[in-house]
Design an enzyme around this catalytic site. Structure first.
Site, PDB file in Angstrom:
ATOM      1  CD  GLU A   1      -2.217  -1.074   2.824  1.00  0.00           C
ATOM      2  OE1 GLU A   1      -2.057  -0.271   3.658  1.00  0.00           O
ATOM      3  OE2 GLU A   1      -2.814  -2.170   3.270  1.00  0.00           O
TER       4      GLU A   1
ATOM      5  CB  CYS B   1       7.256  47.370 -11.060  1.00  0.00           C
ATOM      6  SG  CYS B   1       8.097  46.103 -10.472  1.00  0.00           S
TER       7      CYS B   1
END
Ligand code: IVH
Length: 682
Positions: free
Chosen positions: A121, A439
């Site tokens: 598992e 910016c």
């Protein structure tokens, strides 16, 4: 409302039918992964049940699907003694360790040459949980704690939809199942994105997020977290027929409607184990949840019993872990990046290091508070971690390996992208570039937001094109989008004449917009779609909003002091005022909303609530049209609601309207109102 004691047999029966149907759909969805009905139809069943139960509270039972989330927060968690201790697993990090584990198993069982079957598992990266059902009804859930005593987290586990409140089939009278609660990666990403948007702290990894959610004192908070569960083991059991194999146990759990991991498999011998490990390792990044290895369990339960335990781990199981996702390396430099909202984030440039399956040469330091807390300096040896697709991060500095003279990291005074001053407000962890659209980092993000489907909705203006527009300085403010022509656009990479023409047409079409869309498109911090709508409804037009002070903005429903401050600050900035003027000058237009002079408008003073599906228009279009006529559109029905417009499959709002006696009109009546610009029934 029914009179006390006068619950009709039909109501009682219907409530039973609904609970059975909802439990079946939960089982089909969570366990079989094969839903039979749509989410909308499921919601309808839930609504009907809620409505019936609201009328007959005496019929509510703890295992009703409406009762998942309890109301009151707890003070502390009660302590739970585990009747059967919750053990841990022995770890293996290499094939050799797996081989010797497997040899020991065969030798102890006296089957030296046999290929033993193992239930393999995934090792789930979550939180161990114990859930107890008595006569098939969930009665308790507890964390592992120290293995002997855990915390009672029943209220929180009840809220996990994948956990049935009542079992199916014929479960034993007492059944304690054990497994792992985890947060699927998609839910984790969604939750962190939302937290970021709200300027809140994000979770480092899905494991911490799951553990935090299960150990929440307020079950409502925990219910809002996307948790899931896989069960793989048993604790105390009374009655029933015990399974003879681990694989049979998993099948049994599924038959009770419990969720098990679909990747579980029976493999033979050490070759089978190692093959499984390799397969899962390769599939790991495709799994929707995080795993940190695999677990091998001797499949036969009589053999498990024979093998027994050493200290706190079973001899019949082994956790085979994937290579560590943490590694040590050296910080070469700390640089700063400017992002979306101007946030200036410190990033560590690293001596490249192989971690979690990839080579990492950059890692985030989050913000200056984190840099200070961890005291990270250039030249430091640090531990970096990479978990799943999460951005690699610097976890901590390795003590005692700092080079002489290493200086603390300083926040730059100017933005590394545009050179504008960087400001950090009191109480904020994040420093921001003040450059605004000058910016390029901020401009790019502002354009992406403005072009979005829910903002000005410029079809075809994708990220790739925006990047080029910014890179070549073709668009210096969002308003300049409206100056682009076909010739300019056609010169961009992978843009033909035809797509350039389409884009210009799309930009043109976006000129006609609505006030709420425009306000959302501006990208004011914390102003999402619903706040934009509320602001538009309250102020009616942008001028009134631009002149409002914080107190006035706080009058708007659902706007608190933080949002109000962001709104006022946004409009105080001359660059933003210029942007709005420029958008107008380039032909971007919207209808004012009628709030201030509502009384003079055709639908002034009326509040509508829309519910259900409309067939001739979307709900958004309907509310925009109502707002334009001076009406208010609210999200929930109250005594102040004048009309509820019920479309198809209208649900709880319609019920509420009826119970409050609020007039209900249908879509045809709504269309008549909009066409005639008259009050309903006028
Ligand atoms: S079996 C006695 N199976 O790993 C059996 N544990 O390191 C003990 N875990 O506390 C548990 N996935 O929380 C088992 N498939 C799996 C698991 C698993 C994750 C966790 C569990 C346990 C820890 C032990």
């Amino acid at each position: 409302m029914s009179e006390a004691g006068a619950v009709s047999e039909a109501t009682r029966r219907r409530i039973g039918e609904l609970r059975t149907a909802i439990a079946l759909h939960d089982y089909r969805y969570h366990v079989l992964d094969d839903p039979e009905i749509s989410d909308a139809d499921y919601d309808l069943l839930m609504r009907e049940l809620r409505t019936l139960e609201a009328g007959h509270p005496e019929l509510i039972t703890a295992d009703s699907p409406t009762q998942r989330v309890g109301a009151a927060p707890l003070e502390t968690f009660a302590v739970v003694e585990h009747q059967v201790p919750m053990l841990s697993l022995e770890n293996a990090f290499s094939e050799d360790e797996v081989r010797s584990f497997e040899r020991r198993v065969r030798e102890r069982l006296g089957t030296p040459d046999e290929d033993i079957e193992y239930a393999a598992e995934p090792k789930l990266d979550g939180l161990a949980i114990s859930i107890t059902y008595r006569d098939g009804v969930l009665v308790r859930a507890a964390t592992r704690g120290d293995g002997t005593r855990g915390e009672d987290v029943t209220a929180n586990v009840r809220a996990i939809r994948a956990v049935p409140l009542r079992l199916r089939g014929q479960p034993p009278a007492l059944l304690e199942v054990r497994g792992e609660v985890f947060m699927p990666l998609a839910g984790f990403a969604r939750m962190n994105a939302a937290a970021l948007e709200r300027g809140e702290k994000t979770f480092v990894n899905p494991r911490n997020a799951a553990a935090g959610a299960v150990r929440q004192l307020d079950p409502r908070v925990s219910a809002s977290r996307p948790l899931d569960v896989f069960l793989y083991g048993l604790g105390a059991v009374e009655g029933g027929v015990p399974p003879t194999r681990q694989s049979e146990l998993l099948a049994q759990l599924r038959s009770y409607g419990l969720r098990t991991c679909p990747e579980a498999q029976v493999v033979r011998g050490v070759a089978g184990c190692l093959g499984y490990f390799a397969r899962l390792g390769a599939a790991r990044t495709r799994l929707p949840y995080q795993i940190d290895g695999v677990v091998y369990k001797v499949d036969r339960r009589d053999w498990q019993e024979q093998l027994g335990f050493v200290s706190r781990a079973p001899r019949w199981a082994l956790a085979h872990k994937f290579p560590a996702d943490e590694a040590e390396t050296v910080i070469r430099a700390v640089e700063f990046q400017a992002g979306r909202t101007g946030a200036v984030t410190p990033v560590a440039r690293l001596e490249p290091v192989f971690v979690g399956g990839v080579t990492v040469s950059n890692a985030t330091l989050h913000n200056m508070d984190e840099v200070a807390r961890k005291d990270v300096r250039v030249g430091d040896t640090v531990v970096v971690r990479r978990a799943g697709d999460v951005i690699p991060e610097v976890v901590r500095v390795v003590p005692g390996r700092r080079p002489a003279g290493a200086q603390p990291v300083q926040l730059p005074s100017h933005c590394p992208v545009c050179g504008s001053p960087v400001a950090r407000e009191e109480g904020e962890a994040i420093a921001r570039c003040t450059g605004g659209f000058r910016c390029t980092a901020q401009r790019r993000e502002a354009l992406k937001h403005l072009a979005g489907r829910r903002a000005l909705d410029i079809d075809g203006l994708g990220d790739r094109i925006i990047d080029q527009l910014v890179e070549h300085d073709l668009v210096r403010t969002p308003a300049e989008l409206y100056t682009l022509d076909v010739a300019t656009l056609a010169k961009l990479d992978r843009m033909g004449e035809k797509s350039a023409r389409n884009l210009v047409a799309a930009i043109d079409a976006s000129r006609k917009t609505t006030l709420p869309r425009l306000l959302f498109a501006l990208g004011i911090r914390d102003v999402g779609e619903s706040t934009a709508l509320a602001l538009a409804q309250h102020f009616g037009d942008i001028e009134a909003l631009m002149e409002a002070d914080e107190l006035q903005v706080r009058q708007v429903p659902d706007v608190g002091p933080v949002v109000a401050a962001h709104v006022v600050r946004y409009f105080a900035d001359p660059a933003n005022r210029e942007l709005i003027a420029a958008l107008r000058a380039h032909g971007v237009g919207w209808q004012p909303m009628a709030a201030p002079r509502a009384a003079e408008m055709p639908l002034g003073g009326l509040t509508f609530v829309l519910t259900g599906k409309l067939t001739h228009m979307t709900r958004e279009a309907a509310s925009e049209a109502l707002l334009a006529l001076g009406a208010k559109v609210a999200g929930s029905v109250s005594k102040k609601t004048n009309y509820v417009v019920a479309g198809e499959e209208a649900g709880s709002k319609l019920d509420k309207a009826r119970s409050l006696g609020v007039p209900v009109i249908d879509e045809a009546a709504l269309i008549a109102v909009l066409e005639k610009k008259e009050r309903p029934g006028a």
